[in-house]
Motif scaffolding. Structure first.
Motif: not given
Length: 381
Positions: A196-206, A224-241
């Protein structure tokens, strides 16, 4: 022993998957991660600047596993990939049984008509055949007809790009076996057969990309505007790192595995130290990632127009313990693990498709040598 490898270029990493080739079978060995940030936005320049480092990694694996890499595949960078679905009627010399030679000629005719003189065809994936008003999903070998309508997905790159990459590997005394489109690399990192219909998501850096293949071989991909860079930025902002410190915390300590007791991590911040609760960090990361994946999933649903699909995620988050448990908590569709659960990129899918070419060699799969000779003979008379 004979071997092959496939290379995927991300913004801050280069990934290389290795496999042994024996009697038409592919035995996965290992995926190597090379931490090199891209200075140039041009992926080919990035490859050229780091070609010798890549070659040394290949030599190291060759020595370790006592084999020789005879084929090197490269996932075609998105910036250079061109894709188009085309359709054309191909007329045979006379009414006859269709052979594999006729299939090959029809595909070549599509390339000649729809590609420019300076285009290099990377893939010609036939999606549909029509002979005498009858539709076929598979090559209509042995069917009588005079005309055959062929609908195909062409993927191409400019010839100068192909030659530039070929020269890079020639200078290393390596055999460049060709590009593989990122859509097919992603698809065959997770799936082995059409269902049946197949979908794959590649979670990259940018950023991330998702691709969809439906029952009718419709291929769709989107960034999609979502990647490891944004995850790390959110972590940095949340815990003041700082960014560097947030990266350290993410790569070393973030996990989605349930921790049954209170635990703190201590990291050096400036001239002092900072204590962070692993529960707080992991809970924040889990919530943020689930929210972003839920948004991404809604985009996939808009394309598929239903929930009846199976989805798989590839990328570096797979390395985090409990990641697929997090996914199951926020998905309403079927979830499938990648074929290589330890893979950090689509490099294994690139290698699988590069070697086996599932979608482009199926009309020759079941032919014996005598059948091939017979079909060539029939094509002339």
């Amino acid at each position: 022993m004979k071997g092959a490898c496939a290379i995927v270029l991300d913004s801050d990493r280069i990934f290389i998957s290795f496999a042994i080739l024996k009697r038409g079978y592919l035995t996965f060995l290992k995926e190597v991660e090379v931490s090199i940030s891209r200075k140039s936005s041009n992926a080919i320049t990035y490859l050229k600047e780091n070609a010798e480092i890549i070659n040394q990694k290949i030599k190291k694996l060759e020595k370790k596993y006592s084999f020789r890499v005879e084929k090197i595949f490269l996932e075609l960078p998105w910036a250079f990939a061109n894709k188009r679905v085309v359709e054309e009627s191909y007329t045979l010399k006379r009414r006859k049984r269709i052979t594999s030679r006729d299939i090959s000629s029809a595909k070549k005719s599509l390339e000649d008509r729809f590609l420019d003189w300076d285009d290099f065809c990377v893939h010609n994936v036939v999606m549909h055949y029509t002979v005498e008003g009858v539709d076929y999903d598979r090559p209509p070998l042995g069917v009588w007809g005079r005309k055959m309508k062929v609908r195909s997905m062409l993927v191409w790159v400019k010839d100068k790009i192909y030659k530039e990459v070929e020269d890079i590997f020639d200078n290393l005394d390596r055999n460049f076996a060709g590009f593989v489109s990122p859509q097919l690399s992603m698809l065959f990192s997770a799936f082995t057969k059409k269902e049946k219909t197949q979908a794959v998501v590649s979670l990259d850096y940018n950023n991330s990309r998702f691709m969809i293949r439906d029952r009718d071989d419709f291929f769709f991909s989107k960034e999609v505007d979502f990647g490891l860079k944004k995850i790390i930025e959110k972590l940095s902002k949340r815990f003041l790192l700082s960014k560097t410190l947030a990266e350290e915390v993410f790569y070393r300590y973030v996990s989605f595995k349930e921790i049954p007791y209170f635990k703190e991590i201590t990291v050096k911040k400036g001239s002092g130290y900072l204590n962070l609760s692993t529960q707080d960090v992991n809970s924040f990361m889990k919530g943020y990632i689930q929210s972003q994946i839920s948004v991404l999933l809604e985009q996939v649903k808009k394309v598929t127009k239903n929930n009846d699909f199976v989805i798989s995620f590839i990328g570096r988050l797979n390395k985090k313990e409990g990641f697929y448990t997090v996914l199951r908590d926020c998905l309403s569709c079927s979830l499938k693990s990648p074929l290589q659960k330890t893979s950090l990129s689509s490099s294994f899918g690139c290698l699988r498709y590069g070697v086996l070419r599932f979608l482009e060699r199926d009309h020759k799969k079941n032919e014996s040598l005598l059948q091939s000779i017979s079909n060539i003979y029939k094509g002339y008379f």
